[in-house]
Enzyme design. Structure first.
Site, PDB file in Angstrom:
ATOM      1  N   LYS A  22      -0.938  -2.799   0.262  1.00  0.00           N
ATOM      2  CA  LYS A  22      -0.236  -1.706  -0.451  1.00  0.00           C
ATOM      3  C   LYS A  22      -0.388  -0.407   0.334  1.00  0.00           C
ATOM      4  O   LYS A  22       0.584   0.311   0.571  1.00  0.00           O
ATOM      5  CB  LYS A  22      -0.824  -1.527  -1.842  1.00  0.00           C
ATOM      6  CG  LYS A  22      -0.391  -0.235  -2.535  1.00  0.00           C
ATOM      7  CD  LYS A  22      -1.036  -0.036  -3.889  1.00  0.00           C
ATOM      8  CE  LYS A  22      -2.373   0.603  -3.842  1.00  0.00           C
ATOM      9  NZ  LYS A  22      -2.390   2.064  -3.670  1.00  0.00           N
ATOM     10  N   ASN A  23      -1.613  -0.105   0.793  1.00  0.00           N
ATOM     11  CA  ASN A  23      -1.877   1.201   1.409  1.00  0.00           C
ATOM     12  C   ASN A  23      -1.388   1.300   2.854  1.00  0.00           C
ATOM     13  O   ASN A  23      -1.582   2.332   3.491  1.00  0.00           O
ATOM     14  CB  ASN A  23      -3.371   1.535   1.309  1.00  0.00           C
ATOM     15  CG  ASN A  23      -3.755   1.820  -0.126  1.00  0.00           C
ATOM     16  OD1 ASN A  23      -2.886   1.953  -0.995  1.00  0.00           O
ATOM     17  ND2 ASN A  23      -5.036   1.873  -0.406  1.00  0.00           N
ATOM     18  N   CYS A 116      -4.356  11.923 -10.860  1.00  0.00           N
ATOM     19  CA  CYS A 116      -4.223  10.530 -11.279  1.00  0.00           C
ATOM     20  C   CYS A 116      -5.529  10.162 -11.956  1.00  0.00           C
ATOM     21  O   CYS A 116      -6.385  10.994 -12.195  1.00  0.00           O
ATOM     22  CB  CYS A 116      -3.946   9.631 -10.074  1.00  0.00           C
ATOM     23  SG  CYS A 116      -5.398   9.383  -9.080  1.00  0.00           S
ATOM     24  N   ARG A 121      -5.829  15.235  -7.291  1.00  0.00           N
ATOM     25  CA  ARG A 121      -5.625  14.724  -5.924  1.00  0.00           C
ATOM     26  C   ARG A 121      -5.052  15.870  -5.098  1.00  0.00           C
ATOM     27  O   ARG A 121      -3.858  15.989  -4.906  1.00  0.00           O
ATOM     28  CB  ARG A 121      -4.699  13.512  -5.946  1.00  0.00           C
ATOM     29  CG  ARG A 121      -5.209  12.352  -6.796  1.00  0.00           C
ATOM     30  CD  ARG A 121      -6.403  11.622  -6.203  1.00  0.00           C
ATOM     31  NE  ARG A 121      -6.107  10.890  -5.014  1.00  0.00           N
ATOM     32  CZ  ARG A 121      -5.635   9.645  -4.998  1.00  0.00           C
ATOM     33  NH1 ARG A 121      -5.372   9.046  -6.134  1.00  0.00           N
ATOM     34  NH2 ARG A 121      -5.391   9.028  -3.871  1.00  0.00           N
ATOM     35  N   ASP A 306     -12.292   2.106  -2.362  1.00  0.00           N
ATOM     36  CA  ASP A 306     -11.420   1.213  -3.147  1.00  0.00           C
ATOM     37  C   ASP A 306     -12.126  -0.074  -3.542  1.00  0.00           C
ATOM     38  O   ASP A 306     -11.642  -0.790  -4.417  1.00  0.00           O
ATOM     39  CB  ASP A 306     -10.141   0.886  -2.368  1.00  0.00           C
ATOM     40  CG  ASP A 306      -9.259   2.110  -2.219  1.00  0.00           C
ATOM     41  OD1 ASP A 306      -8.330   2.076  -1.407  1.00  0.00           O
ATOM     42  OD2 ASP A 306      -9.525   3.116  -2.914  1.00  0.00           O
ATOM     43  N   ARG A 398       0.098  -2.360  -9.871  1.00  0.00           N
ATOM     44  CA  ARG A 398       0.430  -1.417  -8.792  1.00  0.00           C
ATOM     45  C   ARG A 398      -0.078  -1.937  -7.444  1.00  0.00           C
ATOM     46  O   ARG A 398       0.494  -1.622  -6.405  1.00  0.00           O
ATOM     47  CB  ARG A 398      -0.214  -0.049  -9.066  1.00  0.00           C
ATOM     48  CG  ARG A 398       0.440   0.775 -10.160  1.00  0.00           C
ATOM     49  CD  ARG A 398      -0.172   2.150 -10.224  1.00  0.00           C
ATOM     50  NE  ARG A 398      -0.309   2.680  -8.893  1.00  0.00           N
ATOM     51  CZ  ARG A 398      -1.376   3.395  -8.482  1.00  0.00           C
ATOM     52  NH1 ARG A 398      -2.352   3.652  -9.318  1.00  0.00           N
ATOM     53  NH2 ARG A 398      -1.435   3.842  -7.252  1.00  0.00           N
TER      54      ARG A 398
HETATM   55  C1  EPZ Z   1      -5.699   6.833   0.291  1.00  0.00           C
HETATM   56  O1  EPZ Z   1      -5.561   7.874  -0.668  1.00  0.00           O
HETATM   57  C2  EPZ Z   1      -5.484   5.539  -0.474  1.00  0.00           C
HETATM   58  N1  EPZ Z   1      -4.151   5.526  -1.049  1.00  0.00           N
HETATM   59  C3  EPZ Z   1      -6.518   5.419  -1.592  1.00  0.00           C
HETATM   60  O2  EPZ Z   1      -6.321   4.158  -2.228  1.00  0.00           O
HETATM   61  C4  EPZ Z   1      -7.904   5.433  -0.955  1.00  0.00           C
HETATM   62  O3  EPZ Z   1      -8.877   5.386  -1.977  1.00  0.00           O
HETATM   63  C5  EPZ Z   1      -8.070   6.731  -0.136  1.00  0.00           C
HETATM   64  O4  EPZ Z   1      -7.020   6.830   0.855  1.00  0.00           O
HETATM   65  C6  EPZ Z   1      -9.399   6.778   0.596  1.00  0.00           C
HETATM   66  O5  EPZ Z   1      -9.506   5.694   1.438  1.00  0.00           O
HETATM   67  C7  EPZ Z   1      -3.103   5.176  -0.249  1.00  0.00           C
HETATM   68  O6  EPZ Z   1      -3.259   4.916   0.915  1.00  0.00           O
HETATM   69  C8  EPZ Z   1      -1.760   5.128  -0.902  1.00  0.00           C
HETATM   70  P1  EPZ Z   1      -7.628  10.814   1.027  1.00  0.00           P
HETATM   71  P2  EPZ Z   1      -5.467   9.408  -0.176  1.00  0.00           P
HETATM   72  O7  EPZ Z   1      -6.614  11.843   1.351  1.00  0.00           O
HETATM   73  O8  EPZ Z   1      -4.735   9.495   1.089  1.00  0.00           O
HETATM   74  C9  EPZ Z   1      -9.629  14.684  -0.903  1.00  0.00           C
HETATM   75  C10 EPZ Z   1      -6.068   2.683  -4.029  1.00  0.00           C
HETATM   76  O9  EPZ Z   1      -6.810   2.352  -4.967  1.00  0.00           O
HETATM   77  N2  EPZ Z   1      -8.500  15.436  -0.350  1.00  0.00           N
HETATM   78  O10 EPZ Z   1      -8.351  10.116   2.132  1.00  0.00           O
HETATM   79  O11 EPZ Z   1      -5.022  10.244  -1.320  1.00  0.00           O
HETATM   80  C11 EPZ Z   1      -9.223  13.737  -2.017  1.00  0.00           C
HETATM   81  O12 EPZ Z   1      -9.170  14.407  -3.253  1.00  0.00           O
HETATM   82  C12 EPZ Z   1      -5.959   4.137  -3.626  1.00  0.00           C
HETATM   83  O13 EPZ Z   1      -5.384   1.876  -3.350  1.00  0.00           O
HETATM   84  C13 EPZ Z   1      -8.501  16.832  -0.437  1.00  0.00           C
HETATM   85  O14 EPZ Z   1      -9.413  17.423  -0.991  1.00  0.00           O
HETATM   86  O15 EPZ Z   1      -7.021   9.703   0.079  1.00  0.00           O
HETATM   87  C14 EPZ Z   1     -10.317  12.705  -1.984  1.00  0.00           C
HETATM   88  O16 EPZ Z   1     -11.435  13.206  -2.703  1.00  0.00           O
HETATM   89  C15 EPZ Z   1      -6.823   5.041  -4.482  1.00  0.00           C
HETATM   90  N3  EPZ Z   1      -7.456  17.531   0.069  1.00  0.00           N
HETATM   91  C16 EPZ Z   1     -10.663  12.607  -0.497  1.00  0.00           C
HETATM   92  O17 EPZ Z   1     -10.147  13.808   0.103  1.00  0.00           O
HETATM   93  C17 EPZ Z   1      -6.397  16.915   0.679  1.00  0.00           C
HETATM   94  O18 EPZ Z   1      -5.477  17.613   1.157  1.00  0.00           O
HETATM   95  C18 EPZ Z   1     -10.040  11.407   0.193  1.00  0.00           C
HETATM   96  O19 EPZ Z   1      -8.671  11.493   0.010  1.00  0.00           O
HETATM   97  C19 EPZ Z   1      -6.403  15.499   0.755  1.00  0.00           C
HETATM   98  C20 EPZ Z   1      -7.470  14.788   0.246  1.00  0.00           C
END
Ligand code: EPZ
Length: 421
Positions: A22-23, A116, A121, A306, A398
Site C-alpha cells: 500500500k505504502n 487521522c 499529521r 507500522d 485500507r
Molecule cells: C508514511 O506516513 C506511511 N504512510 C505510514 O504508514 C508510516 O507509518 C510512516 O510513513 C512512517 O513510516 C504512507 O506511506 C502512505 P512521516 P507519513 O512523514 O509519510 C511527522 C500505515 O499504517 N511529520 O514519515 O505521513 C509525523 O507527524 C501508515 O500504513 C511532521 O511532523 O509519515 C510523524 O510523527 C500509517 N511534519 C513523523 O513525522 C511533516 O511535515 C513521521 O511521519 C511530516 C511528518
C-alpha cells in the site's frame, strides 16, 4: 455494517503470497501524474486507499482501469490541478499528490489533509521544502494553494526528520524541476527506493534512494512506464505474527527479508525460527514465545512503527514482560483498550507500553481504531479462546487485501459478515 468473525485457537500453517505494498502503490499512483502517456503498475493491491487514489487521478483527467493485478493509468494532458475536500478527506496520504501535481503543472490547490487516527499529521516539512524550490504557498480556510510563478527550481533541502511523505513529495516535485535538488536526512524506507526506480524508469534522474542523501537532476519530460509494485512488508509481518501468536508456521512467498530485518530479529528474540530466502520467508513458532526487553520504533532500517500494534498483540502471548517505545507517532496506542478487553495486559504511559505476557486471550466484541490496530485485533482473535467479532473493519480494508481470505488460506477460522444496518 461488515464485521470480521474469528473462532480462535487454530494454529496458522501453510504458504501464502504477500500483496503489493500500500505504502508504495499510493506514491506510485501519485507519480503517474508526472508522466505523459500510459503507465502500468503491476502487483497493485486491491485496497480502498488505492481506489481513492485512482478517483483522484480520474478527477485530474487521467483514465484509470484495472486488469487483474495491474492498474493502467493514461493521459497526455492533465485537465486540472486541484483536489477537492471530499477526495482529500477520504485518505490522509493524498498529500503525496501535492509534489506530483506541482511538479507537472507548477501549481496545485488542495484542502489541508485532516489528522487521522494516529493524531495530527503535520505537513510543515513538505511546505518548507516546496518553498525552498520556489513554490509560494498560501493557506486559507483549510485550503492550501501552491504556485511556482517562475517554475520550480532545484534546492538543497535538509529534513529535520526523515519523513517518508516529505521525501516522496520532494522527489516528485524535483524530477521535472530546473536544476538539481539534494535531500539530506531523507527517508530510507524501501518504498522510497521503489518510487525512485519508477521515476527513473519514466526517464527521471534520481540517485541515492535508500541512503539519507538523495540527488535529483531535473529533466524536461517523463514518459509512462511499466513497473511492479514492491511487496508489502507490513502485511508480511502480519502473516508472520499470525504464525507466532498461534504457535504455528508460515511460508510467506514474495516477501523480501531485507525489508524487515528489524522485525525478523524481534521474532527470533521471541524464540521463533526464521528462515529467510531470496523472495520468501519461512517461520515456525512451535516453542513458547519469550518476551523482548525493549523495542523502539524508528525510521528505516529501525523497527517500523507500522508493525508496533501487531507486535503488541504477539508479545501479549510471550512469557514475561516486554517494553515498546513508540517514537514516530504521538498517539499510536489507541488500540490498546480493545486488546485489553481480550485479556491482554498492556499499560501505556506516553510513548511507552509495558506488555505482561498472559497464558490466554479471550474472544470479545471489539472495534478497530486504526488500520494496524485493527490487524492487531485480528491476530489476538486468532489466538483467543472463543469467538471475536471485530467491527469498523473498513479501516483494515485500507491496507489489507481481503484479510479473511488470506488468513483462511493458512488455517484461520475467520469470515466477513454483514450485521445490522
Ligand atoms: C508514511 O506516513 C506511511 N504512510 C505510514 O504508514 C508510516 O507509518 C510512516 O510513513 C512512517 O513510516 C504512507 O506511506 C502512505 P512521516 P507519513 O512523514 O509519510 C511527522 C500505515 O499504517 N511529520 O514519515 O505521513 C509525523 O507527524 C501508515 O500504513 C511532521 O511532523 O509519515 C510523524 O510523527 C500509517 N511534519 C513523523 O513525522 C511533516 O511535515 C513521521 O511521519 C511530516 C511528518
Amino acid at each position: 455494517m461488515q464485521k470480521l468473525v474469528i473462532s480462535g485457537e487454530k494454529k496458522i500453517s501453510g504458504e501464502i503470497s504477500v500483496q503489493g505494498a500500500k505504502n508504495s502503490a499510493l506514491p506510485l499512483l501519485a507519480g503517474c501524474v508526472l508522466a505523459r502517456g500510459e503507465t502500468v503498475l503491476h502487483n497493485c493491491p486491491r485496497l480502498s486507499d488505492v481506489f481513492a487514489s485512482t478517483r483522484i487521478l480520474t478527477h485530474l483527467g487521467f483514465r484509470c482501469r484495472r486488469e487483474g493485478d495491474s492498474v493502467i493509468i493514461s493521459s497526455d494532458t492533465i485537465s486540472r490541478s486541484d483536489i477537492p475536500e471530499e477526495l482529500m478527506r477520504e485518505m490522509r496520504s493524498s498529500i503525496v499528490f501535492l509534489g506530483a501535481i506541482i511538479g507537472r503543472c507548477g501549481k496545485c490547490c488542495l484542502s489541508f489533509p485532516g489528522g487521522c487516527e494516529l493524531g495530527p499529521r503535520p505537513i510543515d516539512m513538505h511546505i518548507s521544502a516546496l518553498k525552498q524550490m520556489g513554490v509560494s504557498i498560501c493557506e486559507e480556510y483549510g485550503v492550501l494553494c501552491c504556485e511556482a510563478q517562475k517554475g520550480i527550481h532545484g534546492a538543497k533541502i535538509t529534513l529535520s526528520f526523515p519523513s517518508v511523505g516529505a521525501t516522496e513529495n520532494i522527489m516528485m516535485a524535483a524530477v521535472l524541476a530546473k536544476g538539481e535538488t539534494v535531500i539530506r536526512n531523507a527517508a530510507r524506507e524501501p518504498e522510497i527506493c521503489d518510487l525512485a526506480e519508477f521515476l527513473n524508469a519514466c526517464g527521471g534522474r534520481v540517485y541515492g534512494a535508500g541512503t539519507s542523501t538523495i540527488t535529483i537532476s531535473g529533466v524536461n519530460e517523463l514518459r509512462g512506464c511499466e513497473h511492479r509494485v514492491m511487496s508489502d512488508r507490513i502485511v508480511c509481518a502480519t502473516y508472520l505474527g499470525a504464525a507466532a501468536i498461534t504457535g504455528g508456521e508460515v511460508n510467506v512467498r514474495g516477501a523480501r527479508p531485507e525489508d524487515i530485518e528489524a522485525i525478523l530479529s524481534v521474532f527470533e528474540e521471541m524464540g521463533c525460527c526464521v528462515y529467510p530466502y531470496r523472495d520468501s520467508i519461512y517461520m515456525s513458532c512451535h516453542k513458547p514465545l519469550r518476551s523482548v526487553k525493549t523495542i523502539r520504533t524508528m525510521p528505516y532500517p529501525g523497527f517500523p512503527t507500522d508493525a508496533q500494534s501487531i507486535m503488541l498483540a504477539v508479545l501479549s502471548k510471550a512469557k514475561g514482560t516486554s517494553v515498546m517505545v513508540e517514537n514516530i507517532f504521538e498517539s499510536r496506542y489507541r488500540q490498546v483498550g480493545e486488546l485489553v478487553r481480550m485479556g491482554c495486559m498492556i499499560k501505556t504511559e506516553g510513548k511507552v507500553a509495558i506488555i505482561e505476557g498472559v497464558k490466554k486471550l479471550y474472544g470479545a466484541r471489539v472495534v478497530a481504531t486504526d488500520l494496524r490496530g485493527g490487524a492487531a485485533l485480528v491476530l489476538a482473535g486468532l489466538s483467543a479462546q472463543g469467538e471475536t467479532v471485530i467491527s469498523n473493519i473498513k479501516l483494515i480494508d485500507r491496507g489489507y487485501e481481503s484479510i479473511e481470505n488470506a488468513l483462511s488460506s493458512i488455517g484461520a477460522d475467520i469470515r466477513r459478515v454483514t450485521e445490522g444496518f
